[in-house]
Design a protein around this motif. Structure first.
Motif, PDB file in Angstrom:
ATOM      1  N   SER A 167       0.817  -1.222   0.000  1.00  0.00           N
ATOM      2  CA  SER A 167       0.000   0.000   0.000  1.00  0.00           C
ATOM      3  C   SER A 167       0.847   1.266   0.000  1.00  0.00           C
ATOM      4  O   SER A 167       0.347   2.338  -0.337  1.00  0.00           O
ATOM      5  N   TRP A 168       2.119   1.182   0.358  1.00  0.00           N
ATOM      6  CA  TRP A 168       2.971   2.365   0.328  1.00  0.00           C
ATOM      7  C   TRP A 168       3.505   2.647  -1.076  1.00  0.00           C
ATOM      8  O   TRP A 168       3.931   3.758  -1.366  1.00  0.00           O
ATOM      9  N   MET A 169       3.507   1.631  -1.932  1.00  0.00           N
ATOM     10  CA  MET A 169       4.131   1.784  -3.243  1.00  0.00           C
ATOM     11  C   MET A 169       3.333   2.697  -4.169  1.00  0.00           C
ATOM     12  O   MET A 169       3.896   3.293  -5.085  1.00  0.00           O
ATOM     13  N   ASP A 170       2.029   2.810  -3.959  1.00  0.00           N
ATOM     14  CA  ASP A 170       1.257   3.731  -4.780  1.00  0.00           C
ATOM     15  C   ASP A 170       1.752   5.160  -4.599  1.00  0.00           C
ATOM     16  O   ASP A 170       1.770   5.949  -5.555  1.00  0.00           O
ATOM     17  N   GLY A 171       2.137   5.514  -3.381  1.00  0.00           N
ATOM     18  CA  GLY A 171       2.671   6.844  -3.130  1.00  0.00           C
ATOM     19  C   GLY A 171       3.958   7.088  -3.883  1.00  0.00           C
ATOM     20  O   GLY A 171       4.199   8.198  -4.397  1.00  0.00           O
ATOM     21  N   VAL A 172       4.810   6.052  -3.981  1.00  0.00           N
ATOM     22  CA  VAL A 172       6.051   6.169  -4.748  1.00  0.00           C
ATOM     23  C   VAL A 172       5.732   6.421  -6.216  1.00  0.00           C
ATOM     24  O   VAL A 172       6.381   7.239  -6.879  1.00  0.00           O
ATOM     25  N   ALA A 173       4.720   5.715  -6.736  1.00  0.00           N
ATOM     26  CA  ALA A 173       4.347   5.882  -8.147  1.00  0.00           C
ATOM     27  C   ALA A 173       3.716   7.241  -8.417  1.00  0.00           C
ATOM     28  O   ALA A 173       3.911   7.824  -9.493  1.00  0.00           O
ATOM     29  N   LEU A 174       2.957   7.757  -7.458  1.00  0.00           N
ATOM     30  CA  LEU A 174       2.208   8.996  -7.688  1.00  0.00           C
ATOM     31  C   LEU A 174       3.017  10.255  -7.394  1.00  0.00           C
ATOM     32  O   LEU A 174       2.616  11.352  -7.807  1.00  0.00           O
ATOM     33  N   LEU A 175       4.136  10.133  -6.690  1.00  0.00           N
ATOM     34  CA  LEU A 175       4.933  11.320  -6.368  1.00  0.00           C
ATOM     35  C   LEU A 175       5.401  12.070  -7.614  1.00  0.00           C
ATOM     36  O   LEU A 175       5.230  13.298  -7.699  1.00  0.00           O
ATOM     37  N   PRO A 176       6.002  11.407  -8.627  1.00  0.00           N
ATOM     38  CA  PRO A 176       6.395  12.174  -9.829  1.00  0.00           C
ATOM     39  C   PRO A 176       5.211  12.835 -10.521  1.00  0.00           C
ATOM     40  O   PRO A 176       5.323  13.968 -11.014  1.00  0.00           O
ATOM     41  N   LEU A 177       4.069  12.148 -10.552  1.00  0.00           N
ATOM     42  CA  LEU A 177       2.892  12.734 -11.200  1.00  0.00           C
ATOM     43  C   LEU A 177       2.349  13.907 -10.396  1.00  0.00           C
ATOM     44  O   LEU A 177       1.839  14.879 -10.966  1.00  0.00           O
ATOM     45  N   MET A 178       2.462  13.829  -9.072  1.00  0.00           N
ATOM     46  CA  MET A 178       2.035  14.956  -8.251  1.00  0.00           C
ATOM     47  C   MET A 178       2.918  16.182  -8.504  1.00  0.00           C
ATOM     48  O   MET A 178       2.423  17.316  -8.608  1.00  0.00           O
ATOM     49  N   VAL A 179       4.224  15.950  -8.616  1.00  0.00           N
ATOM     50  CA  VAL A 179       5.140  17.060  -8.912  1.00  0.00           C
ATOM     51  C   VAL A 179       4.840  17.631 -10.293  1.00  0.00           C
ATOM     52  O   VAL A 179       4.868  18.856 -10.495  1.00  0.00           O
ATOM     53  N   LEU A 180       4.527  16.747 -11.257  1.00  0.00           N
ATOM     54  CA  LEU A 180       4.162  17.219 -12.591  1.00  0.00           C
ATOM     55  C   LEU A 180       2.882  18.059 -12.524  1.00  0.00           C
ATOM     56  O   LEU A 180       2.788  19.123 -13.147  1.00  0.00           O
ATOM     57  N   GLY A 181       1.902  17.587 -11.761  1.00  0.00           N
ATOM     58  CA  GLY A 181       0.668  18.355 -11.603  1.00  0.00           C
ATOM     59  C   GLY A 181       0.910  19.690 -10.931  1.00  0.00           C
ATOM     60  O   GLY A 181       0.301  20.708 -11.301  1.00  0.00           O
ATOM     61  N   LEU A 182       1.808  19.702  -9.947  1.00  0.00           N
ATOM     62  CA  LEU A 182       2.138  20.953  -9.262  1.00  0.00           C
ATOM     63  C   LEU A 182       2.810  21.931 -10.217  1.00  0.00           C
ATOM     64  O   LEU A 182       2.535  23.145 -10.192  1.00  0.00           O
ATOM     65  N   LYS A 183       3.653  21.409 -11.090  1.00  0.00           N
ATOM     66  CA  LYS A 183       4.319  22.265 -12.082  1.00  0.00           C
ATOM     67  C   LYS A 183       3.302  22.857 -13.049  1.00  0.00           C
ATOM     68  O   LYS A 183       3.367  24.041 -13.391  1.00  0.00           O
ATOM     69  N   LYS A 184       2.338  22.034 -13.494  1.00  0.00           N
ATOM     70  CA  LYS A 184       1.293  22.548 -14.381  1.00  0.00           C
ATOM     71  C   LYS A 184       0.428  23.585 -13.676  1.00  0.00           C
ATOM     72  O   LYS A 184       0.007  24.581 -14.267  1.00  0.00           O
ATOM     73  N   LEU A 185       0.159  23.331 -12.407  1.00  0.00           N
ATOM     74  CA  LEU A 185      -0.678  24.256 -11.633  1.00  0.00           C
ATOM     75  C   LEU A 185      -0.012  25.618 -11.492  1.00  0.00           C
ATOM     76  O   LEU A 185      -0.645  26.664 -11.679  1.00  0.00           O
ATOM     77  N   LEU A 186       1.276  25.631 -11.174  1.00  0.00           N
ATOM     78  CA  LEU A 186       1.960  26.880 -10.880  1.00  0.00           C
ATOM     79  C   LEU A 186       2.427  27.608 -12.133  1.00  0.00           C
ATOM     80  O   LEU A 186       2.430  28.846 -12.171  1.00  0.00           O
ATOM     81  N   ASP A 187       2.816  26.851 -13.159  1.00  0.00           N
ATOM     82  CA  ASP A 187       3.346  27.482 -14.365  1.00  0.00           C
ATOM     83  C   ASP A 187       2.263  27.803 -15.387  1.00  0.00           C
ATOM     84  O   ASP A 187       2.328  28.825 -16.079  1.00  0.00           O
ATOM     85  N   ARG A 188       1.262  26.920 -15.501  1.00  0.00           N
ATOM     86  CA  ARG A 188       0.255  27.082 -16.559  1.00  0.00           C
ATOM     87  C   ARG A 188      -1.159  27.297 -16.021  1.00  0.00           C
ATOM     88  O   ARG A 188      -2.104  27.346 -16.817  1.00  0.00           O
ATOM     89  N   ARG A 189      -1.305  27.352 -14.692  1.00  0.00           N
ATOM     90  CA  ARG A 189      -2.616  27.531 -14.069  1.00  0.00           C
ATOM     91  C   ARG A 189      -3.593  26.389 -14.414  1.00  0.00           C
ATOM     92  O   ARG A 189      -4.807  26.583 -14.434  1.00  0.00           O
ATOM     93  N   GLN A 190      -3.063  25.206 -14.683  1.00  0.00           N
ATOM     94  CA  GLN A 190      -3.883  24.027 -14.962  1.00  0.00           C
ATOM     95  C   GLN A 190      -3.973  23.197 -13.679  1.00  0.00           C
ATOM     96  O   GLN A 190      -3.032  22.506 -13.306  1.00  0.00           O
ATOM     97  N   LYS A 191      -5.101  23.232 -13.019  1.00  0.00           N
ATOM     98  CA  LYS A 191      -5.203  22.631 -11.696  1.00  0.00           C
ATOM     99  C   LYS A 191      -5.755  21.208 -11.679  1.00  0.00           C
ATOM    100  O   LYS A 191      -5.578  20.483 -10.710  1.00  0.00           O
ATOM    101  N   LEU A 192      -6.449  20.796 -12.748  1.00  0.00           N
ATOM    102  CA  LEU A 192      -7.190  19.526 -12.709  1.00  0.00           C
ATOM    103  C   LEU A 192      -6.271  18.332 -12.482  1.00  0.00           C
ATOM    104  O   LEU A 192      -6.573  17.461 -11.655  1.00  0.00           O
ATOM    105  N   PHE A 193      -5.169  18.264 -13.194  1.00  0.00           N
ATOM    106  CA  PHE A 193      -4.271  17.114 -13.081  1.00  0.00           C
ATOM    107  C   PHE A 193      -3.723  17.000 -11.655  1.00  0.00           C
ATOM    108  O   PHE A 193      -3.704  15.905 -11.069  1.00  0.00           O
TER     109      PHE A 193
END
Length: 888
Positions: A167-193
């Motif tokens: 159950s901890w491994m999902d967090g490892v998989a989702l961390l890069p995608l969360m950082v990608l979503g954060l980058k889209k949110l802050l740089d492009r104002r795209q919040k959905l991802f």
């Protein structure tokens, strides 16, 4: 835009897409190579006989079994009878099995272990592909470098060490995608991802999801630390992005409230108190050489799990590339500062107990500390990739980094290896070879001739694969080597045979002595008392211990030491025991692979009528508690006797140095059965502490631990004697020893009276919905062996009645005289409110996205119109002028 520019833009997009596809393909290939190496070396199922269910993984495997049973039986996720007499299941589901990947188990009904292993393989590829997705978004090209670092992320030290902790491994998989979503949110104002990934992380495992939320805050603060344009730039970034970031994060968490809110409210009170307790120290501060040692192979082993250091292995060459990054003059100083601050914040979190506790939700962990250390490994690999994309102008910088690596390795293993004798010389030698050879290959690959780069880069990839695989084989292999799938299949055969005797549509409890796993009841979906879960109700567990079963921390087990009166009251009808069960007069129904299946015909119904509520006096010993409890069952006051009678015995206490021994001698009829309660002692914390016992079975050893209060002394020998020798901490402990004789005739009288006209036939509609008919000539007070929980709602002919707590643990409720239909339904607290919050959040998200899309379309149309006006050619020739009418 001209046609030529459009064509060039299209060609550029095609190149980027091809580059990304190539990076994904290579990532899959490299990951597959490492997976094949691991399966071949470790003999993993289905290619071998070993599996990942070691350490605490019996929890996950057990709850996977229960989750799969919800598709094919009456079991559901609201309530489970497989957890210590019965317990709300939603909190357990949210922590252990909420990952959407676990839905694939429905295709593996006949082989749960195969399904679990397949999900592990799928999750491994998802971890590497998610990292590759982030790298693809950040920059084009460098496909080989992206692929090898992405594959390395799937096999960092954290995933190898916690391979059993699915159950901890999902967090490892989702961390890069969360950082990608954060980058889209802050740089492009795209919040959905960002919102969806954060919600998925919290939903999959709220514990690791909380850590990702904390990591998101750290990444956001680092993003705002842009000192290149002065202090005003930092303030401007905070003002411009804070509400967007905070609002999106809140929406992401609120989306999961349908699960998280009832799961939190369902956590036992003791655990909730622990969550807000700022405990003392999780782990003593570690030395720098101990921290740096975790960058090398084989330094995180299962036997060190009680006091492990942060698990941060990323591979030797990425470690060297991080050193290159900080020595590289081509990389701006302000960027290095921000990166160093991020790493330093994590290192300080490891080192300072208060911050470390905060990362864990303010929950004090006894084992497996630094559970967020995968964030540090993630950062290291990102830095390594950045280092590869902007290598220094001169190769001497890389050589200097290699020299720093050798110095660190020398200091670590000269100082540290003396304390860790288990560290093998072979993996350390491989690390040194990888470090030296990798540094040389970097210099040749990127500073040598172009025609030599391709084969040398592949050799570099091979070096990283060998290094990462070596660590994974050592670390993961330390747990899998003793595990056999055949044991699980053999145990399943025993349980399935026992379940054949259970009546359909009723709750039939089964006791299992010496189970394969601590969550065996959940694993094979039967009503049992064996359980191990962090979300367990400790009030129930303490009651089980008082009744003679085993309990330590969040663990419970059936034991032959439990008196027959306990089996009867709890309704344990079938007992699986690997030896002859001579202290209880049960009949053997069957024998499967050396395990006997016994039947207890006196097991009481799940619900029966009692005279009054029993007010437990905690000062009473366990035997007097049962005496008082059983007296409350005597509705018509027909029995004037106790089921346990205080025994007469002689005790001699001898002291020799630090040892203190109590010799107990009982003289009685050979048909009498005796039980003993021991006080809590320090020596009982030593597992499997043994003392001698002589009874009708001859001379034997009696094992006693802090997990049990009551022990069976059995029956006297032919001469009418029982002799037991008990080790005490001090002579004063003899005052806490209680010995009682079980009055089997009195117990039988109670059971016959209850079975005759006080019990009811309870129908199981689902695991969270029970039903029975009550037909009494007078008002009745029903008591059950169901643990009291405010989630239970009892209705009589559709009208709700008030539930009560009996003996501090069990569910009780009144029913008026007459013929009535009584229904018990379990609904987790906060479920309705949680669903309402999730639905409202979803509506807000849909409306806000729709509004944002309309706004973007409007801006795009305005921009097109503006460009069209600019591109419109001017008319040449005579201009038409307005002339005034004549005479004006």
């Amino acid at each position: 835009m001209s046609n030529n520019n459009r064509r060039k833009a299209a060609e550029g997009h095609d190149r980027i897409r091809r580059s990304r596809r190539k990076a994904y393909l290579l990532t899959v290939v490299f990951t597959l190579v490492i997976v094949v190496i691991l399966n071949q070396r470790l003999g993993m199922y289905p290619f071998g006989d070993h599996h990942l269910c070691y350490s605490d993984a019996d929890q996950y495997y057990g709850f996977y079994g229960y989750l799969m049973s919800t598709f094919f039986s009456r079991n559901n996720l609201f309530y489970s009878w497989s957890m210590a007499l019965g317990n709300g299941m939603l909190s357990t589901y949210a922590y252990y099995t909420a990952s959407p990947l676990n839905l694939l188990l429905v295709f593996f009904r006949k082989d749960l272990m195969l399904g679990m292993q397949v999900i592990v393989f799928i999750r491994t590829f998802l971890i590497s592909l998610s990292f590759c997705t982030l790298l693809n978004y950040c920059s084009p090209g460098r496909e080989v470098e992206k692929a090898i670092l992405s594959a390395s992320y799937a096999f960092i030290g954290y995933t190898a060490f916690y391979a059993w902790n699915a159950s901890w491994m999902d967090g490892v998989a989702l961390l890069p995608l969360m950082v990608l979503g954060l980058k889209k949110l802050l740089d492009r104002r795209q919040k959905l991802f960002y919102i969806l990934i954060l919600a998925l992380a919290v939903f999959s495992n709220f514990y690791i999801g909380y850590m990702l939320c904390a990591a998101s805050l750290v990444f956001y603060l680092i993003y705002c630390m842009n000192f290149r344009d002065g202090r005003a730039s930092v303030v401007r970034r905070l003002k411009g992005t804070f509400y967007r970031y905070a609002g999106s994060s809140i929406l992401g968490v609120c989306l999961t409230m349908a699960l998280v809110l009832p799961a939190y409210l369902g956590i036992p009170k003791e655990r909730k108190k622990e969550l807000v307790t700022m405990g003392s120290v999780i782990l003593p501060q570690f030395k720098p050489n101990e921290f740096f040692s975790m960058f090398f192979s084989g330094t995180a082993l299962l036997e060190d799990s009680a006091d492990n250091f942060p698990v941060i292995f990323v591979g030797i060459l990425p470690f060297v590339l991080v050193l290159v990054y900080f020595l590289n003059r081509k990389i701006r100083t302000d960027e290095k500062i921000r990166t160093a601050v991020m790493l330093l914040m994590l290192v300080i979190s490891f080192e300072i107990p208060f911050i470390n506790t905060a990362w864990h939700g303010f929950s004090v962990n006894h084992w497996f500390n630094f559970r967020y250390s995968f964030v540090f490994s993630f950062m290291m690999l990102l830095i390594a990739y950045r280092s590869l994309t902007k290598l220094p102008e001169k190769r001497r910088t890389i050589l200097a980094a290699g020299g720093v690596f050798l110095l660190i390795a020398l200091l670590v293993f000269v100082v540290f290896r003396t304390d860790r004798i288990r560290l093998a010389a072979v993996p350390l030698a491989i690390d040194l070879v990888c470090g030296i050879a990798g540094t040389a290959l970097l210099c040749v690959c990127y500073y040598g001739r172009a025609e030599h780069r391709a084969p040398l880069r592949m050799l570099l990839c091979l070096l990283i694969i060998v290094n990462v695989s070596c660590n994974a084989v050592i670390v993961t292999g330390s747990g899998t080597e003793a595990k056999s799938v055949r044991e699980i299949h053999a145990e399943q055969e025993k349980i399935e045979r026992a379940k054949q005797y259970c009546a359909d549509g009723t709750i039939t409890r089964i006791g299992r002595s010496s189970p394969l796993g601590r969550c065996e009841a959940s694993m094979f979906a039967f009503a049992g008392v064996e359980n191990y879960a962090s979300t367990e109700n400790r009030t129930t567990l303490r009651m089980l211990k008082r009744l003679g079963l085993g309990h330590r921390l969040v663990w419970s087990e059936y034991t032959r030491h439990a008196p027959r009166s306990t089996d009867d009251f709890l309704g344990i009808r079938y007992i699986l025991y690997d030896y002859e069960l001579k202290d209880k007069p049960y009949e053997v129904l069957d024998t499967v692979n050396g395990t006997q299946i016994f039947e207890n015909p006196d097991a009481l119904s799940l619900i029966f009528e009692t005279r009054e509520l029993y007010e437990d006096d905690e000062r009473d010993n366990d035997f007097e508690f049962q005496n008082g409890f059983y007296r409350s069952f005597d509705r018509d006051r027909l029995i004037d006797a106790d089921i346990f009678e205080k025994a007469e015995y002689d005790m001699e206490v001898s002291e020799a140095g630090e040892n203190c021994l109590a010799k107990i001698t009982i003289e009685a009829s050979p048909s009498d059965l005796f039980y003993m309660q021991l006080p809590e002692m320090k020596r009982m914390d030593e597992l499997n502490y043994r003392s001698s016992l002589h009874n009708y079975l001859g001379d034997k050893e009696m094992e006693y631990t802090s997990a049990r209060d009551i022990y069976s002394l059995g029956k006297p020998d032919e001469e009418g004697k029982i002799v037991a020798e008990i080790g005490l901490d001090s002579a004063s402990d003899r005052l806490g020893i209680e010995i009682y004789r079980l009055r089997e005739d009195v117990l039988s009288a109670y059971v016959r009276q209850i079975q005759k006209d006080q019990s009811v036939d309870v129908e199981e509609i689902t695991s969270s919905h029970l039903k029975f008919e009550s037909d009494r000539q007078q008002d009745a007070l029903y008591t059950s062996s169901i643990p009291y929980d405010r989630g239970w709602r009892v209705t009589v002919d559709g009208r709700k009645v008030k539930t009560q707590e009996n003996a501090g643990c069990f569910l009780s409720f009144p029913v008026e005289a007459g013929k009535h239909t009584v229904e018990l339904r379990y609904r987790p607290e906060g479920l309705g409110a949680g669903i309402a919050v999730s639905v409202l959040t979803l509506l807000i998200l849909v409306i806000s996205e729709y509004a944002a899309r309309l706004s973007r379309n409007g801006d795009r149309n305005a921009s097109k119109n503006k460009n069209r006006k600019k591109a419109r050619p001017h008319k040449r020739g005579k201009t038409q002028e307005r002339t005034r009418p004549a005479g004006n």
